[in-house]
Write a protein that holds these residues in place. Structure first.
Motif, short mmCIF file in Angstrom:
data_model
loop_
_atom_site.label_atom_id
_atom_site.label_comp_id
_atom_site.label_asym_id
_atom_site.label_seq_id
_atom_site.Cartn_x
_atom_site.Cartn_y
_atom_site.Cartn_z
N PHE A 377 -57.87 -17.78 1.53
CA PHE A 377 -58.74 -18.44 0.69
C PHE A 377 -59.84 -17.70 0.36
N LYS A 382 -62.87 -19.80 -5.72
CA LYS A 382 -62.30 -21.17 -5.41
C LYS A 382 -61.64 -21.84 -6.24
N PHE A 385 -57.74 -21.63 -6.23
CA PHE A 385 -56.80 -22.06 -5.29
C PHE A 385 -56.60 -23.60 -5.02
N SER A 387 -55.14 -26.61 -2.67
CA SER A 387 -55.10 -26.86 -1.27
C SER A 387 -53.79 -28.19 -1.31
#
Length: 428
Positions: A377, A382, A385, A387
């Motif tokens: 990461f 951010k 990305f 999750s």
């Protein structure tokens, strides 16, 4: 006039102080070979015959798994189910005090019995222990029966007594008494489930690592399927160990093999997935030893992660990978995490009885939507990305949906999909 008491002098314990304490108080430490409790082969037939004439206590499935753990020496120097003194030390010190030294033992390993069973065995110098199928598997010497303070045990071990916690529920439903004493295990514990060859003892694992020429063994405990983020971390760990001067780091992929809660993926499915990803080379050139750790799961957070690390040290690990919220779960009443996600790491870093195990913090990996693969990461971007949590992964598999390319080895993913589809069919 009465003399006023002097104020207590406060001492600040630093990491250096803890290390110094470790050198003095933890001298018998956690390293060294495991001492197994299995009766030697030449004496086995006679011991089995003699055990058949003893008063018997039946083991639960979870208690049989603890016999397995004890028999192979994962909890050395503990040599049986805990006596009351050992139980109190584990519960309140998170250690046993043996020969003047503290030895890490953060989780109670105990055998419960009923009042009727207590009446039958009290005062005997030997009793036998039966597996759930009725087979006599061990002899307990000089059994000591004492009160099973269930709420105290749960509160100290888990920090809660909520009956919705699956292990707390198991404690509350067990007998009102505990019985402890040294064990003589009559034969190696086998489950005949096709996975016994992967249940290697700590001493067998040490021999295997030596055979491979390992100068570093990094252990990764898991109770979930392995995705490419895990593989990235394993490859990165091997590279970093080589950069530190290790010539032959070996990965010990160490799935937990004992009892787990109902919504966890069963061991046989996880092992099938692990086999597939190892065969398909997702760990790169690093040698991988796949070996089951036979302990039950407690979901006891920072206390339990110390047990997991200690046992892997007995099996020959020199390095241990620990991630976020190890051995944790959601609170059954609030659905929030029971434990702080980083306290497991913090406890291992401060544990003076585990100085010979090097902690390797888990670097968070997520799906990089630009690179279309799992990557470490990057907070500076951010937004790129994604999750994919364990619950999200299970939802995708249950609905036969494909995760993003590069999230998991395709063959490994197909095994999960087949498992969840089988659950759907069984519920119809």
């Amino acid at each position: 006039r009465r003399q006023q008491p002097k104020p207590h002098r406060h001492i600040e314990f630093t990491m250096q102080t803890l290390a110094a304490l470790g050198a003095v108080l933890f001298a018998c430490g956690a390293d060294g070979e495991a001492a197994d409790l299995i009766v030697p082969q030449p004496q086995r037939q006679g011991a089995i015959k003699a055990a058949g004439h003893l008063q018997k206590l039946r083991l639960s499935d979870e208690e049989l798994q603890w016999v397995h753990v004890l028999s192979e020496g994962w909890a050395t120097p503990l040599d049986g189910f805990m006596t009351e003194e050992q139980f109190l030390q584990s519960l309140h010190f998170e250690h046993l005090f043996i020969n003047g030294s503290f030895v890490p033992m953060p989780v109670p390993i105990v055998k419960a019995c009923s009042a009727e069973e207590k009446f039958r065995i009290q005062g005997l110098d030997k009793i036998s222990l039966q597996a759930p199928d009725g087979q006599v598997v061990a002899v307990m010497l000089n059994p000591q029966v004492y009160e099973h303070r269930k709420e105290e045990r749960a509160g100290r071990t888990f920090g809660l007594t909520h009956p919705g916690h699956p292990y707390v529920k198991m404690i509350m439903q067990s007998g009102d008494w505990l019985v402890g004493g040294k064990l003589q295990v009559l034969r190696p514990i086998r489950y005949k489930d096709g996975l016994d060859d992967y249940r290697q003892t700590p001493n067998q694992l040490r021999a295997r690592f030596a055979e491979l020429g390992a100068d570093a063994v990094f252990a990764f405990q898991l109770r979930n399927p392995v995705h490419n983020g895990h593989a990235l971390l394993m490859q990165d760990t091997a590279a970093k160990l080589k950069a530190r001067g290790f010539r032959k780091p070996v990965l010990w992929l160490s799935p937990l093999g004992g009892w787990t809660k109902d919504d966890d993926i069963p061991l046989d499915v996880r092992m099938k997935q692990h086999h597939a990803i190892i065969k398909n080379g997702i760990f790169g050139e690093t040698d991988v030893v796949l070996a089951i750790f036979p302990s039950p799961m407690l979901y006891a957070g920072p206390r339990e992660v110390q047990w997991h690390a200690y046992a892997r040290l007995k099996g020959g690990a020199s390095h241990y990978i620990v991630g976020r919220d190890p051995a944790g779960m959601k609170h059954p009443g609030t659905s929030k995490d029971i434990y702080d996600m980083w306290h497991g790491q913090s406890m291992l870093q401060m544990a003076p009885g585990l100085q010979n195990l090097t902690l390797l913090p888990f670097t968070f990996a997520a799906y990089d939507q630009k690179a279309k693969k799992m990557a470490f990461f990057d907070p500076n971007r951010k937004q790129d990305f994604l999750s994919i949590s364990g619950s999200k992964m299970r939802e995708l598999a249950r609905n036969s949906k494909t995760p993003p390319d590069g999230f998991m080895d395709p063959e490994g993913w197909s095994i999960l999909v087949a498992y969840y589809q089988s659950l759907e069919r069984s519920e119809l």
